[in-house]
Design a protein around this motif. Structure first.
Motif, PDB file in Angstrom:
ATOM      1  N   GLU A  80      55.859  65.262  23.211  1.00 44.72           N
ATOM      2  CA  GLU A  80      55.617  64.105  22.339  1.00 44.72           C
ATOM      3  C   GLU A  80      56.091  64.474  20.944  1.00 44.72           C
ATOM      4  O   GLU A  80      56.351  65.656  20.670  1.00 44.72           O
ATOM      5  CB  GLU A  80      54.132  63.737  22.338  1.00 44.72           C
ATOM      6  CG  GLU A  80      53.194  64.838  21.876  1.00 44.72           C
ATOM      7  CD  GLU A  80      52.583  64.565  20.517  1.00 44.72           C
ATOM      8  OE1 GLU A  80      52.396  63.399  20.163  1.00 44.72           O
ATOM      9  OE2 GLU A  80      52.320  65.545  19.792  1.00 44.72           O
ATOM     10  N   THR A  82      54.652  63.686  17.701  1.00 41.01           N
ATOM     11  CA  THR A  82      53.762  63.819  16.540  1.00 41.01           C
ATOM     12  C   THR A  82      53.558  65.282  16.122  1.00 41.01           C
ATOM     13  O   THR A  82      53.690  65.617  14.938  1.00 41.01           O
ATOM     14  CB  THR A  82      52.387  63.188  16.868  1.00 41.01           C
ATOM     15  OG1 THR A  82      52.620  61.913  17.442  1.00 41.01           O
ATOM     16  CG2 THR A  82      51.541  63.040  15.623  1.00 41.01           C
ATOM     17  N   GLU A 114      55.429  64.752  34.861  1.00 40.12           N
ATOM     18  CA  GLU A 114      54.584  63.710  35.462  1.00 40.12           C
ATOM     19  C   GLU A 114      55.181  63.330  36.811  1.00 40.12           C
ATOM     20  O   GLU A 114      56.325  63.657  37.113  1.00 40.12           O
ATOM     21  CB  GLU A 114      54.568  62.480  34.574  1.00 40.12           C
ATOM     22  CG  GLU A 114      53.904  62.734  33.238  1.00 40.12           C
ATOM     23  CD  GLU A 114      53.512  61.434  32.565  1.00 40.12           C
ATOM     24  OE1 GLU A 114      52.536  60.822  33.028  1.00 40.12           O
ATOM     25  OE2 GLU A 114      54.166  61.043  31.590  1.00 40.12           O
ATOM     26  N   GLN A 121      59.104  58.887  33.559  1.00 40.30           N
ATOM     27  CA  GLN A 121      60.120  59.893  33.839  1.00 40.30           C
ATOM     28  C   GLN A 121      59.666  61.257  33.344  1.00 40.30           C
ATOM     29  O   GLN A 121      58.682  61.353  32.614  1.00 40.30           O
ATOM     30  CB  GLN A 121      61.413  59.498  33.109  1.00 40.30           C
ATOM     31  CG  GLN A 121      61.901  58.141  33.499  1.00 40.30           C
ATOM     32  CD  GLN A 121      62.997  57.612  32.598  1.00 40.30           C
ATOM     33  OE1 GLN A 121      63.205  56.421  32.539  1.00 40.30           O
ATOM     34  NE2 GLN A 121      63.675  58.489  31.883  1.00 40.30           N
ATOM     35  N   TYR A 262      43.225  61.922  18.443  1.00 45.66           N
ATOM     36  CA  TYR A 262      42.936  60.657  17.761  1.00 45.66           C
ATOM     37  C   TYR A 262      41.532  60.552  17.170  1.00 45.66           C
ATOM     38  O   TYR A 262      40.568  61.090  17.706  1.00 45.66           O
ATOM     39  CB  TYR A 262      43.156  59.482  18.712  1.00 45.66           C
ATOM     40  CG  TYR A 262      44.609  59.303  19.066  1.00 45.66           C
ATOM     41  CD1 TYR A 262      45.537  58.919  18.104  1.00 45.66           C
ATOM     42  CD2 TYR A 262      45.070  59.549  20.358  1.00 45.66           C
ATOM     43  CE1 TYR A 262      46.875  58.771  18.424  1.00 45.66           C
ATOM     44  CE2 TYR A 262      46.407  59.408  20.683  1.00 45.66           C
ATOM     45  CZ  TYR A 262      47.309  59.018  19.710  1.00 45.66           C
ATOM     46  OH  TYR A 262      48.633  58.872  20.013  1.00 45.66           O
TER      47      TYR A 262
HETATM   48  P1  HAM Z   1      51.844  58.398  24.358  1.00 46.24           P
HETATM   49  O1  HAM Z   1      50.965  57.254  24.634  1.00 46.24           O
HETATM   50  O2  HAM Z   1      51.634  59.626  25.147  1.00 46.24           O
HETATM   51  O3  HAM Z   1      51.690  58.720  22.798  1.00 46.24           O
HETATM   52  O4  HAM Z   1      53.353  57.968  24.510  1.00 46.24           O
HETATM   53  C1  HAM Z   1      53.861  56.847  23.813  1.00 46.24           C
HETATM   54  C2  HAM Z   1      54.742  56.007  24.708  1.00 46.24           C
HETATM   55  O5  HAM Z   1      55.766  56.839  25.291  1.00 46.24           O
HETATM   56  C3  HAM Z   1      54.047  55.398  25.905  1.00 46.24           C
HETATM   57  O6  HAM Z   1      53.398  54.205  25.563  1.00 46.24           O
HETATM   58  C4  HAM Z   1      55.204  55.145  26.850  1.00 46.24           C
HETATM   59  O7  HAM Z   1      55.882  53.942  26.519  1.00 46.24           O
HETATM   60  C5  HAM Z   1      56.127  56.313  26.557  1.00 46.24           C
HETATM   61  N1  HAM Z   1      55.951  57.353  27.595  1.00 46.24           N
HETATM   62  C6  HAM Z   1      54.996  58.286  27.674  1.00 46.24           C
HETATM   63  N2  HAM Z   1      55.164  59.051  28.774  1.00 46.24           N
HETATM   64  C7  HAM Z   1      56.264  58.580  29.404  1.00 46.24           C
HETATM   65  C8  HAM Z   1      56.980  58.956  30.588  1.00 46.24           C
HETATM   66  N3  HAM Z   1      56.606  59.990  31.335  1.00 46.24           N
HETATM   67  N4  HAM Z   1      58.077  58.245  30.921  1.00 46.24           N
HETATM   68  C9  HAM Z   1      58.499  57.196  30.164  1.00 46.24           C
HETATM   69  N5  HAM Z   1      57.869  56.806  29.032  1.00 46.24           N
HETATM   70  C10 HAM Z   1      56.773  57.492  28.650  1.00 46.24           C
HETATM   71  C11 HAM Z   1      52.332  59.704  22.151  1.00 46.24           C
HETATM   72  O8  HAM Z   1      53.223  60.366  22.623  1.00 46.24           O
HETATM   73  C12 HAM Z   1      51.905  59.870  20.721  1.00 46.24           C
HETATM   74  N6  HAM Z   1      52.662  60.972  20.130  1.00 46.24           N
HETATM   75  C13 HAM Z   1      52.091  58.584  19.941  1.00 46.24           C
HETATM   76  C14 HAM Z   1      51.651  58.740  18.521  1.00 46.24           C
HETATM   77  C15 HAM Z   1      52.454  58.899  17.442  1.00 46.24           C
HETATM   78  N7  HAM Z   1      50.409  58.767  18.109  1.00 46.24           N
HETATM   79  C16 HAM Z   1      50.392  58.945  16.801  1.00 46.24           C
HETATM   80  N8  HAM Z   1      51.623  59.049  16.379  1.00 46.24           N
END
Ligand code: HAM
Length: 425
Positions: A80, A82, A114, A121, A262
């Motif tokens: 991720e 952040t 995952e 993905q 969070y």
């Molecule tokens: P997260 O909810 O883990 O948050 O990921 C954000 C978005 O990334 C998800 O809503 C989804 O659309 C996309 N996503 C996550 N995992 C996958 C995957 N395996 N395949 C495709 N799309 C995916 C975060 O990552 C936090 N860093 C968000 C954040 C920023 N919070 C504060 N600042």
């Protein structure tokens, strides 16, 4: 040996990149509208950047691609955005050299081990923002607004903003204690992971993919009943600012998010389009009070979100928001001289004057080359035969009105410029 992409990874072909470019260009426009500057952090970091002590999230405990090439240091492909941005913020001491809040945005590939399925993905792209340095409910609302208006401007209409608060530190201590007391009575009914989560982070039980259907989860105590007056007031202001901006939202007191950092405001934007299937969350985020300090920085708060680009594109296509993918060229050079220097000279002059040009490389009939020019959606066709080569001219065909004229090579660019200029008047 013929290889395939590793499971959960995909090639992005030119047509895919056409959609990527569209969503990314609009996102960069929104970065600019809200005063964010783009940052790029390394694809891998020290594992500790992502894995904090006692972390209970699936992402950290089960899904990280970690490796140790020297058998000593552990590195992890970023799951991720952040954590890497905050590591950079602290390392570069951005809090000292900039006016706060510092607003950083990114478009980067992420990696999580995952179970792959549509919209999920192992390598995927996130577009995210982090607003670091100030705790203010207006920032929370404005960050949600950035994401909301972005997806609306892109053309998505079947979306819903879901919001909750996890409260401040005191609220969470009171709530955690209550949850431990509550879930302890039902420990045997919880899955193995949740039994471990019970002491470390009982909030995570509410988000469990295995146990989510259990009545004991549905009937668990609600955060709203344990908020301190300060946390309640903060949340009320966030909702008030959203109202003021005309952003509709649904309060979802079960929303806890999948990551451990969070505090206070958390939110997700989901698609209501049936095409989204089980992966309906387009983006999510929230406030984080302790991450900067945990990363060795000062005690300042941040707020951000990240959009999953692949998911966004699936949904945008389902809602029919994109124009058809139709690559084109400005000029197609039909060469009947069997590969003369002159054909290459014409193409080079065109390209050096910013006309995208495709050139025939094969010994083919005029008809076959015309067919190619149609397949390439050429706006003009420049025909070169023996006569044109000997006279320093080109037979220029305008594919719009189907007119054809003989043009001198040194007048070709002026001729094209004036046709297009007239067209735009
Ligand atoms: P997260 O909810 O883990 O948050 O990921 C954000 C978005 O990334 C998800 O809503 C989804 O659309 C996309 N996503 C996550 N995992 C996958 C995957 N395996 N395949 C495709 N799309 C995916 C975060 O990552 C936090 N860093 C968000 C954040 C920023 N919070 C504060 N600042």
């Amino acid at each position: 040996m013929a290889y395939q992409c590793v499971k959960g990874t995909y090639d992005l072909l030119p047509e895919d990149l056409y959609y990527f470019e569209k969503v990314e260009t609009l996102f960069r426009h929104f970065m600019n509208l809200y005063g964010y500057r783009e940052i790029k952090t390394p694809v891998f970091e020290f594992t500790g950047v992502f894995a904090k002590e006692n972390d209970t999230s699936d992402m950290v405990t089960k899904e990280m691609y970690s490796f140790s090439p020297n058998g000593k240091d552990s590195y992890t492909l970023r799951p991720e955005g952040t954590a890497g941005v905050i590591r950079s913020f602290v390392e570069k001491k951005m809090h000292g050299s900039n006016e706060l809040p510092v607003k950083l945005a990114y478009i980067e590939e992420m990696f999580r081990h995952e179970r792959p399925q549509k919209g999920r993905q192992r390598q995927f792209t996130q577009m995210g923002v982090e607003n670091i340095g100030e705790k203010n409910p207006m920032i929370d609302a404005e960050t949600i607004a950035l994401g909301y208006f972005y997806v609306r401007t892109l053309g998505l209409s079947q979306i819903e903003v879901r919001i909750n608060t996890l409260g401040d530190a005191d609220s969470r201590i009171a709530y955690k204690n209550k949850l431990i007391e509550y879930f302890s009575q039902y420990k045997e009914e919880l899955c193995f992971d949740c039994q471990n989560r019970l002491e470390k982070n009982p909030l995570r039980i509410l988000d469990c993919k295995v146990d989510h259907h259990l009545d004991i989860i549905k009937n668990a105590p609600k955060m709203a009943d344990y908020l301190t007056p300060v946390a309640k007031e903060y949340y009320k202001k966030v909702l008030g600012y959203l109202d003021a901006m005309g952003i509709p939202y649904k309060i979802d007191d079960t929303l806890v998010r999948g990551l451990d950092y969070y505090t206070d405001t958390v939110f997700e934007v989901v698609s209501l389009n049936p095409e989204s299937g089980s992966q309906s969350t387009i983006f999510g985020g929230g406030r984080y009070d302790s991450l900067v300090k945990e990363m060795g920085g000062p005690e300042i708060s941040g707020m951000g979100f990240a959009i999953g680009v692949e998911r966004l594109i699936i949904l945008a296509k389902a809602e029919g928001v994109f124009d058809e993918y139709k690559p084109s060229t400005d000029v197609y050079v039909i060469d009947m001289t069997k590969g003369s220097d002159y054909a290459l000279e014409v193409a080079t002059i065109l390209r050096n004057n910013s006309y995208a040009t495709e050139l025939n490389y094969y010994d083919r009939s005029m008809k076959a080359q015309f067919k190619s020019s149609e397949r390439k959606n050429a706006r003009f066709v420049a025909i070169i035969g023996e006569d044109e080569m000997n006279n320093g001219t080109i037979a220029l065909k305008d594919t719009k009105d189907r007119s054809q004229r003989i043009v001198k090579l040194d007048e070709l660019i002026d001729c094209l410029d004036s046709i297009l200029e007239e067209e735009n008047v």
